[in-house]
Design a protein around this motif. Structure first.
Motif, PDB file in Angstrom:
ATOM      1  N   ILE A 195      12.769  13.116   0.675  1.00  0.00           N
ATOM      2  CA  ILE A 195      13.988  13.336   1.466  1.00  0.00           C
ATOM      3  C   ILE A 195      14.956  14.195   0.659  1.00  0.00           C
ATOM      4  CG2 ILE A 195      15.949  12.216   2.606  1.00  0.00           C
ATOM      5  CD1 ILE A 195      14.170   9.785   3.082  1.00  0.00           C
ATOM      6  N   SER A 249      -5.596  11.574   1.525  1.00  0.00           N
ATOM      7  CA  SER A 249      -4.688  10.436   1.358  1.00  0.00           C
ATOM      8  C   SER A 249      -3.280  10.935   1.589  1.00  0.00           C
ATOM      9  CB  SER A 249      -4.805   9.853  -0.052  1.00  0.00           C
ATOM     10  OG  SER A 249      -6.072   9.282  -0.258  1.00  0.00           O
ATOM     11  N   ILE A 250      -2.435  10.087   2.127  1.00  0.00           N
ATOM     12  CA  ILE A 250      -1.053  10.478   2.343  1.00  0.00           C
ATOM     13  C   ILE A 250      -0.143   9.434   1.704  1.00  0.00           C
ATOM     14  CG2 ILE A 250      -1.070   9.444   4.655  1.00  0.00           C
ATOM     15  CD1 ILE A 250       0.933  11.719   5.431  1.00  0.00           C
ATOM     16  N   ILE A 251       0.825   9.913   0.968  1.00  0.00           N
ATOM     17  CA  ILE A 251       1.799   9.008   0.346  1.00  0.00           C
ATOM     18  C   ILE A 251       2.762   8.541   1.431  1.00  0.00           C
ATOM     19  CG2 ILE A 251       3.654   8.834  -1.357  1.00  0.00           C
ATOM     20  CD1 ILE A 251       2.102  10.928  -3.028  1.00  0.00           C
ATOM     21  N   LYS A 252       2.868   7.213   1.587  1.00  0.00           N
ATOM     22  CA  LYS A 252       3.661   6.686   2.706  1.00  0.00           C
ATOM     23  C   LYS A 252       5.122   7.111   2.620  1.00  0.00           C
ATOM     24  CE  LYS A 252       3.199   2.446   4.450  1.00  0.00           C
ATOM     25  NZ  LYS A 252       3.015   0.972   4.463  1.00  0.00           N
ATOM     26  N   LYS A 253       5.685   6.989   1.462  1.00  0.00           N
ATOM     27  CA  LYS A 253       7.122   7.236   1.309  1.00  0.00           C
ATOM     28  C   LYS A 253       7.432   8.722   1.477  1.00  0.00           C
ATOM     29  CE  LYS A 253      10.865   5.750  -1.742  1.00  0.00           C
ATOM     30  NZ  LYS A 253      11.577   5.144  -0.593  1.00  0.00           N
ATOM     31  N   ALA A 254       8.438   9.026   2.264  1.00  0.00           N
ATOM     32  CA  ALA A 254       8.828  10.413   2.515  1.00  0.00           C
ATOM     33  C   ALA A 254       9.566  11.002   1.318  1.00  0.00           C
ATOM     34  CB  ALA A 254       9.722  10.481   3.742  1.00  0.00           C
ATOM     35  N   ASP A 266       7.486  -0.674  10.397  1.00  0.00           N
ATOM     36  CA  ASP A 266       7.669  -1.011   8.982  1.00  0.00           C
ATOM     37  C   ASP A 266       8.703  -0.032   8.423  1.00  0.00           C
ATOM     38  OD1 ASP A 266       7.434  -1.712   6.330  1.00  0.00           O
ATOM     39  OD2 ASP A 266       5.360  -1.024   6.115  1.00  0.00           O
ATOM     40  N   LEU A 312       4.001   8.210  10.595  1.00  0.00           N
ATOM     41  CA  LEU A 312       4.977   8.166   9.506  1.00  0.00           C
ATOM     42  C   LEU A 312       6.147   9.030   9.956  1.00  0.00           C
ATOM     43  CD1 LEU A 312       2.530   8.629   6.516  1.00  0.00           C
ATOM     44  CD2 LEU A 312       3.921   6.597   6.954  1.00  0.00           C
ATOM     45  N   GLY A 313       7.339   8.448   9.982  1.00  0.00           N
ATOM     46  CA  GLY A 313       8.443   9.180  10.591  1.00  0.00           C
ATOM     47  C   GLY A 313       9.761   9.058   9.864  1.00  0.00           C
ATOM     48  N   ILE A 314      10.659   9.913  10.274  1.00  0.00           N
ATOM     49  CA  ILE A 314      12.029   9.948   9.761  1.00  0.00           C
ATOM     50  C   ILE A 314      12.979   9.921  10.953  1.00  0.00           C
ATOM     51  CG2 ILE A 314      13.780  11.437   8.665  1.00  0.00           C
ATOM     52  CD1 ILE A 314      11.962  10.411   6.579  1.00  0.00           C
ATOM     53  N   THR A 368      19.629   7.851   6.942  1.00  0.00           N
ATOM     54  CA  THR A 368      18.284   8.428   7.074  1.00  0.00           C
ATOM     55  C   THR A 368      17.238   7.332   6.847  1.00  0.00           C
ATOM     56  OG1 THR A 368      19.088  10.559   6.276  1.00  0.00           O
ATOM     57  CG2 THR A 368      16.711  10.184   6.183  1.00  0.00           C
ATOM     58  N   LEU A 394      10.648   1.643   5.656  1.00  0.00           N
ATOM     59  CA  LEU A 394      10.383   1.872   4.228  1.00  0.00           C
ATOM     60  C   LEU A 394      11.671   2.116   3.458  1.00  0.00           C
ATOM     61  CD1 LEU A 394       7.397   4.353   4.735  1.00  0.00           C
ATOM     62  CD2 LEU A 394       7.263   1.877   4.395  1.00  0.00           C
ATOM     63  N   ALA A 395      12.660   2.681   4.122  1.00  0.00           N
ATOM     64  CA  ALA A 395      13.972   2.964   3.503  1.00  0.00           C
ATOM     65  C   ALA A 395      14.952   3.277   4.621  1.00  0.00           C
ATOM     66  CB  ALA A 395      13.867   4.162   2.554  1.00  0.00           C
ATOM     67  N   ASP A 433      13.253   6.022   6.871  1.00  0.00           N
ATOM     68  CA  ASP A 433      11.841   6.361   6.666  1.00  0.00           C
ATOM     69  C   ASP A 433      11.015   5.192   7.201  1.00  0.00           C
ATOM     70  OD1 ASP A 433       9.469   7.420   5.656  1.00  0.00           O
ATOM     71  OD2 ASP A 433       9.967   7.001   3.551  1.00  0.00           O
ATOM     72  N   TYR A 434      10.055   5.465   8.067  1.00  0.00           N
ATOM     73  CA  TYR A 434       9.289   4.351   8.648  1.00  0.00           C
ATOM     74  C   TYR A 434       7.806   4.670   8.792  1.00  0.00           C
ATOM     75  CZ  TYR A 434       9.147   6.826  13.149  1.00  0.00           C
ATOM     76  OH  TYR A 434       8.915   7.746  14.139  1.00  0.00           O
ATOM     77  N   CYS A 435       7.051   3.596   8.912  1.00  0.00           N
ATOM     78  CA  CYS A 435       5.627   3.670   9.227  1.00  0.00           C
ATOM     79  C   CYS A 435       5.400   2.792  10.449  1.00  0.00           C
ATOM     80  CB  CYS A 435       4.791   3.178   8.043  1.00  0.00           C
ATOM     81  SG  CYS A 435       3.019   3.202   8.349  1.00  0.00           S
ATOM     82  N   THR A 464      12.805  16.968   5.141  1.00  0.00           N
ATOM     83  CA  THR A 464      11.965  15.835   4.733  1.00  0.00           C
ATOM     84  C   THR A 464      10.505  16.274   4.751  1.00  0.00           C
ATOM     85  OG1 THR A 464      11.792  15.022   7.015  1.00  0.00           O
ATOM     86  CG2 THR A 464      13.550  14.096   5.659  1.00  0.00           C
ATOM     87  N   ARG A 524       6.160  14.834   3.790  1.00  0.00           N
ATOM     88  CA  ARG A 524       5.162  13.851   3.353  1.00  0.00           C
ATOM     89  C   ARG A 524       4.120  14.570   2.509  1.00  0.00           C
ATOM     90  NH1 ARG A 524       6.953   8.652   5.371  1.00  0.00           N
ATOM     91  NH2 ARG A 524       8.214   9.278   7.140  1.00  0.00           N
ATOM     92  N   MET A 562       0.853  -1.199   0.000  1.00  0.00           N
ATOM     93  CA  MET A 562       0.000   0.000   0.000  1.00  0.00           C
ATOM     94  C   MET A 562       0.884   1.242   0.000  1.00  0.00           C
ATOM     95  SD  MET A 562      -3.076   0.943   2.654  1.00  0.00           S
ATOM     96  CE  MET A 562      -1.977   0.699   4.051  1.00  0.00           C
ATOM     97  N   THR A 563       0.846   1.992  -1.077  1.00  0.00           N
ATOM     98  CA  THR A 563       1.736   3.144  -1.183  1.00  0.00           C
ATOM     99  C   THR A 563       1.100   4.427  -0.656  1.00  0.00           C
ATOM    100  OG1 THR A 563       0.993   3.591  -3.429  1.00  0.00           O
ATOM    101  CG2 THR A 563       2.893   2.164  -3.187  1.00  0.00           C
ATOM    102  N   GLN A 564      -0.216   4.420  -0.468  1.00  0.00           N
ATOM    103  CA  GLN A 564      -0.893   5.567   0.140  1.00  0.00           C
ATOM    104  C   GLN A 564      -1.750   5.087   1.310  1.00  0.00           C
ATOM    105  OE1 GLN A 564      -3.269   7.913  -2.543  1.00  0.00           O
ATOM    106  NE2 GLN A 564      -1.637   8.153  -4.038  1.00  0.00           N
TER     107      GLN A 564
END
Lengths: 104, 104
Positions: B15, B8-13, A55, A36-38, A94, A57-58, A96-98, B22, B24, A1-3
């Motif tokens: 950066i 809707s929010i895109i999960k990936k930050a 989770d 959603l954090g960094i 750096t 993400l990167a 990126d997490y959920c 950073t 979202r 799920m990307t969004q």
């Protein structure tokens, strides 16, 4: 799920460790929430109230749950932290997490 | 408005600058978008495509629009950047912002 769809997001950021760890809180219609954090490079310790699904993400980090050995995630991966526990992180790049907060 | 609702929010930050900036991306039902971001102390230059409303939620920074003098925001404040322009920032403390992209 990307969004994350059909959600509300709290505008104000959660800021920890002098801005090296920041997140935004996302609220779902069913009453659950995610952040959603960094995380920038550094060593951090966190404590849970609810069980958490982290989770990644990167990024690249080592994590240590209470009573377990250090483990590494690079790129992406998931780990779970039980409720009411402390866990340690060594963040190398750096990250990126959920984070999902689980009622169970 | 303390929450952005029904979005809707895109999960990936997003950066930038090695994680020092950073954000979202938040998508609205009407097709518009905002970004919610964090800037750590540093000097940055950005360019716009659309006109931008930069709503500073917390922090301290100086900003300079093309052809104008440096101005300071501390705590909260708003400035607008025209489409297709470059602007400069000197961020002094961890800064939380909401950027709206304006079609006009």
């Amino acid at each position: 799920m990307t969004q994350l769809q059909n959600v509300s997001i709290i505008k104000k950021a959660n800021i920890y460790f002098d801005g090296k760890v920041t997140s935004r809180t996302v609220l779902f219609p069913d009453g659950t929430k995610k952040t959603l954090g960094i995380m920038l490079p550094g060593e951090y310790e966190f404590s849970t109230d609810l069980k958490e699904e982290m989770d990644i993400l990167a990024g690249k980090l080592d994590y240590k749950l209470t009573g377990q050995d250090w483990k590494t995630i690079e790129g992406s991966g998931v780990f779970y932290v039980p409720a009411n526990e402390t866990f340690q992180l060594k963040v190398h790049t750096t990250t990126d997490y959920c984070c999902s907060y689980l009622n169970e």
